[in-house]
Design an enzyme around this catalytic site. Structure first.
Site, PDB file in Angstrom:
ATOM      1  CB  SER A 175      -0.873   0.008   1.264  1.00 54.57           C
ATOM      2  OG  SER A 175      -1.500   1.255   1.466  1.00 54.57           O
ATOM      3  CE1 TYR A 208      -4.034  -1.790   5.306  1.00 54.70           C
ATOM      4  CE2 TYR A 208      -3.252   0.422   4.809  1.00 54.70           C
ATOM      5  CZ  TYR A 208      -3.760  -0.792   4.386  1.00 54.70           C
ATOM      6  OH  TYR A 208      -3.992  -1.015   3.044  1.00 54.70           O
TER       7      TYR A 208
END
Length: 260
Positions: free
Chosen positions: A135, A148
């Protein structure tokens, strides 16, 4: 038909990027095994593309091994892994619970690690390729996503380690860092932003992408094309690469936004 005769295992294959990759790979001649925890979603995509569904958690070693075995039993081997399974929690560090921290690590680097460990003997045998989906949170830090962000950074390290160790035996391993993609998870964030700002969904989506050079979110199919490139022979000399697909967000000097 860039993947004619190839066999691919796609984790998190029931929705979003994973489902788009499955459709694109089959269109390019591949056979696919789809793995995920939500049986009804995995079954639906597998039925649509003529693939094999495996219900399970890619972060559980036995489930990961079972998925690789299914690929060998059904299609005779395994050439490609798309390690797409993942999730995250929206909290800064102080508010992140032990459970949320553990879940983020399980969902992101652990799923990729277990899947790759199970798949590597087959990938070595067929000089295959793998793509790990990280990501933009793997190269930067958004607000209030500590677990995350950290776990997606770990995927970059795993990609580089795998590329370093298994390149000499013909296995290529690369990572993609997507930005805003239109998925069910992203749409939930869009809805939250819209509710907070009191604006319609389309305006909320536009606000999130406004400071990126392309000023839009990507369709999952656009990420599938990036996966196809890295998994195919077109990328035969590419390994250990971190390919950023974020509409150009990473090139923006945030300190200059006030001048716009």
């Amino acid at each position: 038909m860039q993947l004619e005769g190839k066999v691919a295992l796609i984790t998190g294959g029931g929705t979003g990027i994973g489902a788009a990759v499955a459709r694109r790979f089959v269109a390019e001649g591949a056979s696919v095994v789809l793995m995920g925890r939500r049986a009804e979603l995995i079954d639906a995509v597998a039925a649509e593309v003529g693939g094999e569904a495996v219900h399970g958690d890619a972060g559980e070693p036995d489930d990961a091994r079972r998925a690789v075995e299914r690929a060998r039993e059904r299609f005779g081997g395994l050439d490609i892994v798309i390690a797409n399974a993942g999730q995250g929690h929206m909290n800064a560090a102080v508010e992140t619970t032990d459970q949320q921290w553990a879940e983020s690590w399980h969902a992101n680097p652990t799923t990729a690690f277990c899947t790759m460990r199970a798949a590597l003997p087959s990938l070595i045998e067929r000089r295959g390729a793998a793509v790990l989906i990280s990501s933009v949170a793997g190269i930067g830090a958004g607000p209030r996503i500590a677990a995350y962000t950290t776990s997606k950074h770990a995927l970059i390290g795993l990609t580089r380690s795998l590329a370093r160790d298994y390149g000499p035996v013909g296995v290529r391993v690369n990572a993609i860092c997507p930005g805003w993609i239109k998925t069910s998870v992203t749409e939930g964030i869009v809805g939250m932003v819209g509710d907070r700002a009191g604006v319609p969904i389309e305006e909320a989506r536009a606000r999130l992408a406004h400071h990126t050079p392309l000023q839009r979110m990507a369709e999952p199919e656009e990420l599938a094309s990036v996966c196809l490139f890295l998994a195919s022979s077109e990328a035969s000399f590419v390994t250990g690469a971190i390919l950023i697909a974020d509409g150009g967000a990473h090139v923006v000097d945030v300190g200059t936004l006030a001048f716009e």
